[in-house]
Scaffold this motif. Structure first.
Motif, PDB file in Angstrom:
ATOM      1  N   ARG A   1       0.871  -1.184   0.000  1.00 22.51           N
ATOM      2  CA  ARG A   1       0.000   0.000   0.000  1.00 22.51           C
ATOM      3  C   ARG A   1       0.903   1.228   0.000  1.00 22.51           C
ATOM      4  NH1 ARG A   1      -2.420  -3.643   3.586  1.00 22.51           N
ATOM      5  NH2 ARG A   1      -4.508  -4.219   2.904  1.00 22.51           N
ATOM      6  N   PRO A   2       1.037   1.922  -1.111  1.00 20.34           N
ATOM      7  CA  PRO A   2       1.882   3.123  -1.125  1.00 20.34           C
ATOM      8  C   PRO A   2       1.267   4.258  -0.319  1.00 20.34           C
ATOM      9  CG  PRO A   2       1.551   2.264  -3.347  1.00 20.34           C
ATOM     10  CD  PRO A   2       0.597   1.550  -2.455  1.00 20.34           C
ATOM     11  N   LEU A   3       2.066   4.868   0.505  1.00 23.45           N
ATOM     12  CA  LEU A   3       1.718   6.077   1.230  1.00 23.45           C
ATOM     13  C   LEU A   3       2.698   7.131   0.733  1.00 23.45           C
ATOM     14  CD1 LEU A   3       0.009   7.382   3.523  1.00 23.45           C
ATOM     15  CD2 LEU A   3       1.902   6.812   5.057  1.00 23.45           C
ATOM     16  N   ILE A   4       2.194   8.101  -0.010  1.00 24.98           N
ATOM     17  CA  ILE A   4       3.061   9.068  -0.661  1.00 24.98           C
ATOM     18  C   ILE A   4       3.015  10.376   0.107  1.00 24.98           C
ATOM     19  CG2 ILE A   4       3.580  10.250  -2.819  1.00 24.98           C
ATOM     20  CD1 ILE A   4       1.510   7.670  -3.696  1.00 24.98           C
ATOM     21  N   VAL A   5       4.187  10.897   0.412  1.00 20.60           N
ATOM     22  CA  VAL A   5       4.315  12.167   1.125  1.00 20.60           C
ATOM     23  C   VAL A   5       4.962  13.166   0.169  1.00 20.60           C
ATOM     24  CG1 VAL A   5       5.226  13.345   3.150  1.00 20.60           C
ATOM     25  CG2 VAL A   5       4.646  10.912   3.290  1.00 20.60           C
ATOM     26  N   PHE A   6       4.185  14.165  -0.234  1.00 15.25           N
ATOM     27  CA  PHE A   6       4.676  15.227  -1.112  1.00 15.25           C
ATOM     28  C   PHE A   6       4.970  16.478  -0.295  1.00 15.25           C
ATOM     29  CE2 PHE A   6       1.932  12.883  -4.140  1.00 15.25           C
ATOM     30  CZ  PHE A   6       2.835  12.689  -5.176  1.00 15.25           C
ATOM     31  N   ALA A   7       5.963  17.227  -0.723  1.00 15.45           N
ATOM     32  CA  ALA A   7       6.246  18.551  -0.170  1.00 15.45           C
ATOM     33  C   ALA A   7       7.062  19.301  -1.204  1.00 15.45           C
ATOM     34  CB  ALA A   7       7.007  18.446   1.143  1.00 15.45           C
ATOM     35  N   ASP A   8       7.068  20.616  -1.093  1.00 15.61           N
ATOM     36  CA  ASP A   8       7.854  21.418  -2.018  1.00 15.61           C
ATOM     37  C   ASP A   8       9.321  21.490  -1.617  1.00 15.61           C
ATOM     38  OD1 ASP A   8       5.668  21.853  -3.601  1.00 15.61           O
ATOM     39  OD2 ASP A   8       5.207  23.816  -2.756  1.00 15.61           O
ATOM     40  N   SER A   9       9.622  21.031  -0.398  1.00 15.13           N
ATOM     41  CA  SER A   9      10.995  21.064   0.098  1.00 15.13           C
ATOM     42  C   SER A   9      11.115  20.098   1.273  1.00 15.13           C
ATOM     43  CB  SER A   9      11.341  22.477   0.559  1.00 15.13           C
ATOM     44  OG  SER A   9      12.459  22.474   1.401  1.00 15.13           O
TER      45      SER A   9
ATOM     46  N   GLY B   1       1.884  21.795  -2.860  1.00 20.37           N
ATOM     47  CA  GLY B   1       2.549  21.908  -1.570  1.00 20.37           C
ATOM     48  C   GLY B   1       2.589  20.557  -0.872  1.00 20.37           C
ATOM     49  N   PHE B   2       2.335  20.560   0.430  1.00 24.67           N
ATOM     50  CA  PHE B   2       2.327  19.304   1.184  1.00 24.67           C
ATOM     51  C   PHE B   2       1.055  18.523   0.877  1.00 24.67           C
ATOM     52  CE2 PHE B   2       1.083  16.633   4.690  1.00 24.67           C
ATOM     53  CZ  PHE B   2       2.252  15.940   4.949  1.00 24.67           C
ATOM     54  N   MET B   3       1.213  17.212   0.690  1.00 24.60           N
ATOM     55  CA  MET B   3       0.056  16.343   0.520  1.00 24.60           C
ATOM     56  C   MET B   3       0.435  14.918   0.907  1.00 24.60           C
ATOM     57  SD  MET B   3      -2.641  15.824  -2.621  1.00 24.60           S
ATOM     58  CE  MET B   3      -1.723  14.763  -3.700  1.00 24.60           C
ATOM     59  N   LEU B   4      -0.486  14.263   1.589  1.00 24.86           N
ATOM     60  CA  LEU B   4      -0.344  12.868   1.979  1.00 24.86           C
ATOM     61  C   LEU B   4      -1.384  12.075   1.210  1.00 24.86           C
ATOM     62  CD1 LEU B   4       0.970  10.861   4.041  1.00 24.86           C
ATOM     63  CD2 LEU B   4      -0.962  11.372   5.537  1.00 24.86           C
ATOM     64  N   VAL B   5      -0.951  11.014   0.516  1.00 28.33           N
ATOM     65  CA  VAL B   5      -1.853  10.197  -0.296  1.00 28.33           C
ATOM     66  C   VAL B   5      -1.657   8.732   0.076  1.00 28.33           C
ATOM     67  CG1 VAL B   5      -2.526   9.537  -2.636  1.00 28.33           C
ATOM     68  CG2 VAL B   5      -1.651  11.833  -2.212  1.00 28.33           C
ATOM     69  N   LEU B   6      -2.758   8.043   0.346  1.00 28.83           N
ATOM     70  CA  LEU B   6      -2.731   6.604   0.614  1.00 28.83           C
ATOM     71  C   LEU B   6      -3.404   5.892  -0.543  1.00 28.83           C
ATOM     72  CD1 LEU B   6      -2.289   4.128   2.452  1.00 28.83           C
ATOM     73  CD2 LEU B   6      -4.529   4.624   3.456  1.00 28.83           C
ATOM     74  N   ILE B   7      -2.685   4.935  -1.116  1.00 33.47           N
ATOM     75  CA  ILE B   7      -3.204   4.140  -2.228  1.00 33.47           C
ATOM     76  C   ILE B   7      -3.281   2.690  -1.773  1.00 33.47           C
ATOM     77  CG2 ILE B   7      -2.794   3.380  -4.605  1.00 33.47           C
ATOM     78  CD1 ILE B   7      -1.353   6.021  -5.083  1.00 33.47           C
ATOM     79  N   GLY B   8      -4.395   2.051  -2.044  1.00 35.11           N
ATOM     80  CA  GLY B   8      -4.574   0.653  -1.655  1.00 35.11           C
ATOM     81  C   GLY B   8      -3.793  -0.293  -2.550  1.00 35.11           C
TER      82      GLY B   8
END
Length: 151
Positions: free
Chosen positions: A50-58, A105-112
């Motif tokens: 299950r990918p948990l993706i953490v995005f941020a600009d820095s 910007g910041f975003m947290l995404v959970l993919i099954g």
């Protein structure tokens, strides 16, 4: 002299035992739970993780820093739920993850495991909250039943 050496050995043996006990839990968690997301291909995790993706600009973004602290505090819980954490902190790289998920910007995404997006959050979440979302997924409930030996 032998008595002094024996005394020193007896005094420091509990310290060595404690140090070994402290390192044991970290060795039980695979080191490949947190990976860079810039080159990640989600299809390689399909039906496996299950990918948990953490995005941020820095990487200096305080929300990113807080999220990573939350995740690293409970790696065992992530491993138990077959989670792989992908991090992407370079918006100029135009990664495949950024093209597909369009973070701002910041975003947290959970993919099954089936590739469905189950969660998008603009703020950090702790592992307990993430675990609750995962534990409600039908596939996760089936995994828990299988591990208990139930039907």
């Amino acid at each position: 002299m032998k008595r002094i050496l024996a005394l020193v050995f007896v005094m420091f043996s509990p310290v060595v035992a404690c140090a070994q006990d402290d390192s044991a839990p970290s060795q039980s968690v695979p080191p490949d739970i947190i990976l860079p997301g810039e080159t990640a291909d989600l299809s390689e995790f399909l039906w496996i993780k299950r990918p948990l993706i953490v995005f941020a600009d820095s990487p200096a973004d305080p929300r990113y820093t807080l999220q990573m602290e939350y995740l690293t505090e409970r790696l065992e819980d992530l491993d138990e739920r077959d989670i792989v954490v992908l991090t992407d902190t370079d918006p100029s790289a135009d990664s495949a993850l950024r093209e597909r998920l369009h973070p701002r910007g910041f975003m947290l995404v959970l993919i099954g495991k089936d590739g469905t997006i189950y969660l998008r959050k603009p703020l950090p979440w702790d592992v307990r909250e993430i675990s609750r979302v995962i534990d409600k997924m039908p596939m996760r409930q089936q995994e828990m039943r299988d591990r208990r030996g139930g039907s």
